[in-house]
Structures are given as structure tokens and as C-alpha cells.
Write a protein that holds these residues in place. Structure first.
Motif, PDB file in Angstrom:
ATOM      1  N   CYS A  57       0.699  -1.574   0.029  1.00 20.99           N
ATOM      2  CA  CYS A  57      -0.403   0.265   0.084  1.00 20.99           C
ATOM      3  C   CYS A  57       0.531   0.911  -0.039  1.00 20.99           C
ATOM      4  O   CYS A  57       0.373   2.250  -0.456  1.00 20.99           O
ATOM      5  N   ARG A  78       5.124   6.546  -5.884  1.00 21.98           N
ATOM      6  CA  ARG A  78       4.864   6.654  -4.853  1.00 21.98           C
ATOM      7  C   ARG A  78       2.685   6.669  -5.041  1.00 21.98           C
ATOM      8  O   ARG A  78       1.884   5.737  -4.893  1.00 21.98           O
ATOM      9  N   LEU A  79       2.689   8.270  -5.387  1.00 25.31           N
ATOM     10  CA  LEU A  79       1.436   8.658  -5.124  1.00 25.31           C
ATOM     11  C   LEU A  79       0.073   8.178  -7.209  1.00 25.31           C
ATOM     12  O   LEU A  79      -0.556   7.778  -6.735  1.00 25.31           O
ATOM     13  N   LEU A  82      -0.225   5.179  -5.773  1.00 25.25           N
ATOM     14  CA  LEU A  82      -1.664   4.800  -5.117  1.00 25.25           C
ATOM     15  C   LEU A  82      -2.753   4.962  -5.995  1.00 25.25           C
ATOM     16  O   LEU A  82      -3.592   4.594  -5.726  1.00 25.25           O
ATOM     17  N   ASN A  83      -2.956   5.338  -7.140  1.00 25.95           N
ATOM     18  CA  ASN A  83      -4.145   5.242  -8.319  1.00 25.95           C
ATOM     19  C   ASN A  83      -4.647   4.075  -8.562  1.00 25.95           C
ATOM     20  O   ASN A  83      -5.280   3.649  -8.753  1.00 25.95           O
ATOM     21  N   ILE A  85      -4.463   1.426  -6.375  1.00 23.20           N
ATOM     22  CA  ILE A  85      -4.311   0.553  -5.188  1.00 23.20           C
ATOM     23  C   ILE A  85      -5.404   1.165  -4.140  1.00 23.20           C
ATOM     24  O   ILE A  85      -5.510   2.335  -3.956  1.00 23.20           O
TER      25      ILE A  85
ATOM     26  N   ARG B   3      -9.034  18.814  -9.035  1.00 19.54           N
ATOM     27  CA  ARG B   3      -8.720  17.626  -8.263  1.00 19.54           C
ATOM     28  C   ARG B   3      -8.217  18.575  -6.838  1.00 19.54           C
ATOM     29  O   ARG B   3      -9.323  17.845  -5.426  1.00 19.54           O
ATOM     30  N   MET B  95      -3.075   7.538   2.068  1.00 17.85           N
ATOM     31  CA  MET B  95      -2.956   6.135   0.769  1.00 17.85           C
ATOM     32  C   MET B  95      -4.494   7.400  -0.183  1.00 17.85           C
ATOM     33  O   MET B  95      -3.767   6.872  -1.338  1.00 17.85           O
ATOM     34  N   THR B  96      -4.694   8.422  -0.171  1.00 20.03           N
ATOM     35  CA  THR B  96      -4.920   9.420  -1.490  1.00 20.03           C
ATOM     36  C   THR B  96      -3.596   9.269  -2.199  1.00 20.03           C
ATOM     37  O   THR B  96      -2.450  10.198  -1.759  1.00 20.03           O
ATOM     38  N   PRO B  97      -4.226   9.293  -3.558  1.00 22.70           N
ATOM     39  CA  PRO B  97      -2.734   9.681  -4.618  1.00 22.70           C
ATOM     40  C   PRO B  97      -2.716  11.346  -4.794  1.00 22.70           C
ATOM     41  O   PRO B  97      -1.865  11.499  -5.317  1.00 22.70           O
ATOM     42  N   MET B  98      -3.374  11.735  -4.124  1.00 23.20           N
ATOM     43  CA  MET B  98      -2.887  13.072  -4.116  1.00 23.20           C
ATOM     44  C   MET B  98      -2.080  13.641  -2.768  1.00 23.20           C
ATOM     45  O   MET B  98      -1.479  14.990  -3.601  1.00 23.20           O
ATOM     46  N   GLY B  99      -1.691  12.805  -1.992  1.00 29.40           N
ATOM     47  CA  GLY B  99      -0.850  13.149  -0.918  1.00 29.40           C
ATOM     48  C   GLY B  99      -1.096  13.578  -0.190  1.00 29.40           C
ATOM     49  O   GLY B  99      -1.990  14.537  -0.286  1.00 29.40           O
TER      50      GLY B  99
END
Lengths: 327, 258
Positions: A57, A78-79, A82-83, A85, B3, B95-99
Motif C-alpha cells: 500500500c 508512490r502517489l 496509489l492510483n 490501489i 482535483r 493512501m490518497t494519490p493526492m498526497g
């Protein structure tokens, strides 16, 4: 089949609290998960399952090794990784208890940069699919544990990521809701084409849902195989032998040496010998022991084993192997 | 950008819903704060120098309003991180892809925006109770307030970073509210070097506007330079510190299980 998650030689060491010693939580773990597969990640407590899941994760950084999600290295980007997962790591604790069901879904979608309007249709679908429509305006702290668990999975689903990680998805919920969650997960894989990694102590869930299982013990992978293969393997290896007479002291001594984990019981009517063979050829050695006193055999049956017993045996054998190696 | 906006809207909505849903808690907090102010006001009335009572009261109003703002912006982010880690939601935010830092900055903006209305309300109630009507020059106050808030956000990020990696941070957060009180109440004439701390210069300038009636044109470029420098410096340092703390937490596994 194309691999969507690739875990290569990951290692993780923790420093023990208030001590100068270190614990190797994950030691050189490698496995892949194919697109559209449900993989079961199993292991006893403290085996390194949750550490592995958290490294996938991107919540925990591995000391060495690489993890790629859909071709993206989760340490370097990493980011971006995370898209692809989403995860339910602590079930109902992953939710805001002061918000309603719908507000939770909308908030987590917003945290991924999506507007309420954009996800409105999808939220309706998920509320229906997870049978939460009638509870959409209920505060999470007023829901049952099972409903909270379903909502946590729905939140993970709303991310529309290809890979979903579920840590103990049926922990603490009643049998009926457990079945419902299983059905939902089966439905997700079948109809939504997602890849799911499940870590669970509930062997029925793993056996029922997963095609393949990776078993971790003491931070190392001890088995990576399809569940049907493991079932077949252990079915062939486990025998229940009914004897018409009892075994002599000498025979029992030899059995202890050759098959240290066998079980021998005798009563007035019959003696039974419960034995697991490491290799199928060992059956000849077993017959040799029986033959030396010409012990009459009443019947030989392959024992029916369930997945939980198989898991226990694999872990036990791995621990015994490790002990033998260290001594 | 869209976003970002959606992230901000989601966090603004969450903060508003929780504030409204748990209105008794909010009211209790505001009343507590107001009682502290009444205590200070009573102190001035009872034991203060009668000759400077009015000015002292005006000082207390501005200082305590800024103390409340600093508490809401800087202290509450620390408590929020601690609570999220205990509840188990911090990992989901990570865990957000935004950071995570983007989630945190939208939280800071949301908290500030919502509490701004409460603060304005408190200001007018305080002025009405004491009968001391201050100069509310919005044109002069707004740019100073914005620059001051940016430096406060930077300090808020530092506190958030500390809260992620230190589990016993609650004790520090308790002490922090008194440190913040000290910084808002101290006049810069006593300790000029404090102008380079996150919000002290801003509070001092706002005091000059609200109490002495200083206008925007009377504020020097040097004052604006210090404000601007503080805003950029603390924001960059704060954000950098937060990102380092986040990395440490990911290395040591500190994002959950308080």
C-alpha cells in the motif's frame, strides 16, 4: 496471465521498542499477483502479513527490494502507484464514525480529488450492491460491525483502483454477514474485474474465495501455490489406517523416528494410525514397519483434510524445518 | 487544479458537518474561551491601572482573538492527526494519490475558514461586552492576516509532522496552547526579535490597526518584508519538515496503532 502486483525480495526490519535489538518482520519475500486474481495472504500472528500488505500500500517503506503496482514502482512514484490501489486495513476503523454512510463515501472520493457530482452515480450503485441504501443517512457509529465492514469495502471500491487489499475482511462479524461479504467479494472479482489480495485468519474465507495462497511464517514465504494443489497434495499425504491388532513397542518406536507427527490410538476393539507422509514413497516405509510384526490391516483411507488443517501443517512443518536447521 | 478544489470542498464539508452535528461541543468550546476573556477583562477592571484600563482592554481583545485563531489553526491540526491515527483513518488519508500534505493543507484552510466566522462573532461580542469598539479596517487587516495565516499554516505543518512521529505528543500540545498565548500577548516593543516568529509580527501590526487606527499606507515596506519573509520561510520549512516526518513514519511504521 499478466502480473499486476510484483513483489521482489522485500525486506523489513523493525527496532524493538525500548531495546537495541531488531526484528526481521519480512525477509526476502517475493511473489506476484495476476490481474483479476484473488490471492490469499496467510500466516500465523506476527508472521509479517500486515507488514507486507502495508508495504504494498505504500504505507510502510521496505528496507530493500521492489514493489510495482501496474508497472509503477511504489517507492519511486508512490502517489502514481496509489492510483492503482485501495485498501481496507482496519475494517470499521477506516471510517469516520461521526459521518453518515453517504458522507463517508463522498468524503473519501473527495480525498482522491473527485467531486460529489462525479461519483454520485457510482455511490448509488455501491449503496445498492452493498445493501446499504436504507442506511445511507445513518451515522457510522450507529451501524452494526458487519455494516461498517461492508461500508469500508464500498469505500475501497469507490476508488475504482485495479487492486484492492483487504486485511481481515470478516474479522469480528457474524456468520451471516461473513457470508454476505464473501458473496460481495466474489461478485466484485467476477463482475468488476478487480484484483484482490486478502489477508485473513478465516480459512473458510480463503478457501472459498482465493485461487492461490501465499503463506508467510517468520517473515518468509513458505508456500506459494494454488489452493486446489495444496488440497490435493495433502489429501494424498494424509492417511488413516485401521489395524486389527495393536502395534508392538518396537513398531511404535520406529514410527516415532520415521513419522514424528503421527497419532496412534488403540482401544479394545481397534487401533488407528493417523499419519502424514512428507513424500508418497514413504508409504513403503510405513508398510515395512507394519509388516515386521505382520500387523493385520483392516482398512487404509485417505483422510479428508480441510484447508485450516493444511495451513496448520504447512506452518508446523516450516517451523520444525527452521528449528532443525538452527540446531 | 480541479482535483485540488474537489479535495478542498470535501474537507470543508467534513469540517462543517462535524462542527454542526456536534454543535454543543462547539458552543462549549466558544463559551470556555469567552469565559477566559471575561476573566482577563475582570482582572483589568479589578486590579488594573484605571488610567490605562481602556487601552489594556483593547489589547486583550485583539490578543485573545489571535490566540483563539492560532489555537484553531496550529494546535487543532496536531490534535486532529493524533485522533486520526488513533481512529485508524490516518492510513486511509495517507493512501490518497493526492498526497497527505495536500489533505492537511485543505484541512488547515477549512478549519480557518469555518472558525473565522466564530472568531469574528467573538470579536464583536467582546467589543460589545467591554464597550471598547476597535477600528475594523478590513482593507488594512486582510493582507496582513493572509500573510500571517500562511506562516501559521507552516507552523501547523510542523506540529502535524511532530504529531505523526511522536506518540506522546498530547502533553506537548497542552503546553503549546500556553506558548501560543505567550506569543500573541507579548508586545514587540519588549522583544523585537520575536518579529521573526511565525505570527508575532502580524499580531503586532493588526494591533496597531485596530487599536491605534494605523492605515495600510502607514505600514512600512520593511514590515511587509518581514511578514512576507515569515510567510514563505515558515511555510516552506513547515512543509519540508512535515514531508520528512511523513517519510520517517513510513520507515518506522508509525502511521497507525497509537
Amino acid at each position: 496471465m499478466e502480473a499486476i502486483v510484483e513483489v521482489r525480495n522485500i525486506k523489513k526490519t523493525y527496532k524493538k521498542r525500548k531495546s537495541k535489538t531488531y526484528v526481521q518482520a519480512v525477509n526476502d519475500v517475493s511473489f506476484t499477483v495476476n490481474r483479476g486474481e484473488i490471492l490469499g495472504l496467510l500466516g500465523p500472528n506476527g508472521a509479517g502479513k500486515t507488514t507486507t500488505i502495508k508495504m504494498i500500500c505504500g504505507l510502510l517503506e521496505q528496507d530493500s527490494g521492489t514493489i510495482t503496482i501496474n508497472g509503477v514502482n511504489n517507492r519511486e512514484k508512490r502517489l502514481d502507484a496509489l492510483n492503482n490501489i485501495s485498501a481496507v486495513l482496519e475494517g470499521n476503523r477506516n471510517l469516520y464514525w461521526r459521518l453518515t454512510v453517504r458522507e463517508n463515501l463522498e468524503y473519501f472520493a473527495g480525498n482522491r480529488g473527485r467531486s460529489r457530482k462525479e461519483v454520485a452515480g457510482r455511490i448509488e450503485e455501491l449503496l445498492e450492491q452493498f445493501h446499504l441504501k436504507s442506511k445511507e443517512n445513518e451515522l457510522v457509529n450507529r451501524l452494526s460491525r458487519g455494516m461498517q465492514q461492508k461500508l469500508a469495502i464500498a469505500v475501497a471500491m469507490l476508488a475504482d483502483s485495479e487492486v484492492i487489499l483487504l486485511d481481515e475482511p470478516t474479522l469480528g462479524i457474524d456468520v451471516e454477514t461473513g457470508y454476505e461479504v464473501r458473496e460481495l467479494l466474489r461478485d466484485i472479482v467476477k463482475n468488476d474485474q478487480r484484483t484482490i489480495i486478502i489477508s485473513s485468519h478465516d480459512m473458510d474465507v480463503i478457501q472459498d474465495l482465493c485461487e492461490r495462497t501465499v503463506i508467510i511464517s517468520d517473515g518468509k514465504i513458505i508456500t506459494d501455490d494454488r489452493i486446489e494443489n495444496l488440497m490435493r497434495l495433502f489429501e494424498v499425504r494424509s492417511y488413516l489406517i485401521r489395524l486389527e491388532g495393536s502395534l508392538s513397542e518396537k513398531q511404535q518406536q520406529l514410527l516415532k523416528q520415521k513419522f514424528p507427527h503421527h497419532q496412534y490410538t488403540e482401544d479394545l476393539a481397534q487401533a488407528t494410525l493417523d499419519v502424514d507422509l512428507a513424500k508418497s514413497e514413504e508409504i513403503y516405509e510405513l508398510f515395512d514397519i507394519l509388516k515386521m510384526e505382520e500387523t493385520p490391516v483392516d482398512s487404509i483411507d485417505r483422510k479428508t483434510v480441510n484447508f485450516e488443517q493444511i495451513f496448520m501443517k504447512i506452518v508446523k512443518e516450516a517451523k520444525n524445518g527452521a528449528l532443525a536447521q538452527s540446531s | 487544479m480541479v482535483r485540488w478544489l474537489n479535495l478542498l470542498k470535501a474537507n470543508l464539508r467534513k469540517e462543517y458537518i462535524e462542527l454542526k452535528r456536534y454543535m454543543p461541543n462547539t458552543i462549549a468550546m466558544v463559551i470556555t474561551f469567552f469565559c477566559i476573556f471575561l476573566g482577563m477583562f475582570a482582572g483589568i477592571q479589578l486590579v488594573g491601572d484605571p488610567g490605562s484600563q481602556d487601552v489594556n482592554t483593547q489589547y486583550v481583545i485583539v490578543n485573545y482573538i489571535f490566540w483563539f485563531l492560532a489555537m484553531m489553526v496550529m494546535n487543532s491540526i496536531g490534535w486532529e492527526i493524533t485522533n486520526e491515527a488513533m481512529r485508524g483513518t490516518l492510513e486511509q488519508l495517507c493512501m490518497t494519490p493526492m498526497g497527505l500534505w495536500k489533505v492537511m493543507i485543505t484541512r488547515l484552510i477549512s478549519t480557518t475558514a469555518i472558525y473565522f466566522f466564530i472568531i469574528v462573532g467573538l470579536l464583536y461580542v467582546s467589543m460589545a461586552v467591554t464597550g471598547q469598539w476597535l477600528n475594523i479596517d478590513v482593507i488594512a487587516i486582510l493582507p496582513i492576516l493572509l500573510l500571517t495565516l500562511i506562516s501559521m499554516f507552516g507552523a501547523g505543518f510542523m506540529i502535524a509532522g511532530i504529531s505523526i512521529i511522536l506518540k506522546q505528543v498530547q502533553a506537548f500540545l497542552q503546553i503549546l496552547q500556553f506558548i501560543l498565548a505567550g506569543l500573541t500577548f507579548v508586545p514587540l516593543t519588549v522583544a523585537p526579535a520575536l518579529a521573526f516568529l511565525p505570527f508575532v509580527k502580524g499580531v503586532d501590526l493588526v494591533r496597531n490597526i485596530m487599536i491605534q487606527g494605523v492605515t495600510l499606507s502607514e505600514i512600512t515596506m520593511g514590515d511587509f518584508f518581514i511578514l512576507g519573509f515569515n510567510a514563505v520561510f515558515y511555510f516552506v520549512i513547515g512543509l519540508g519538515f512535515f514531508l520528512v516526518c511523513e517519510r520517517i513514519a513510513m520507515r518506522k511504521g508509525l502511521l497507525a496503532h497509537y
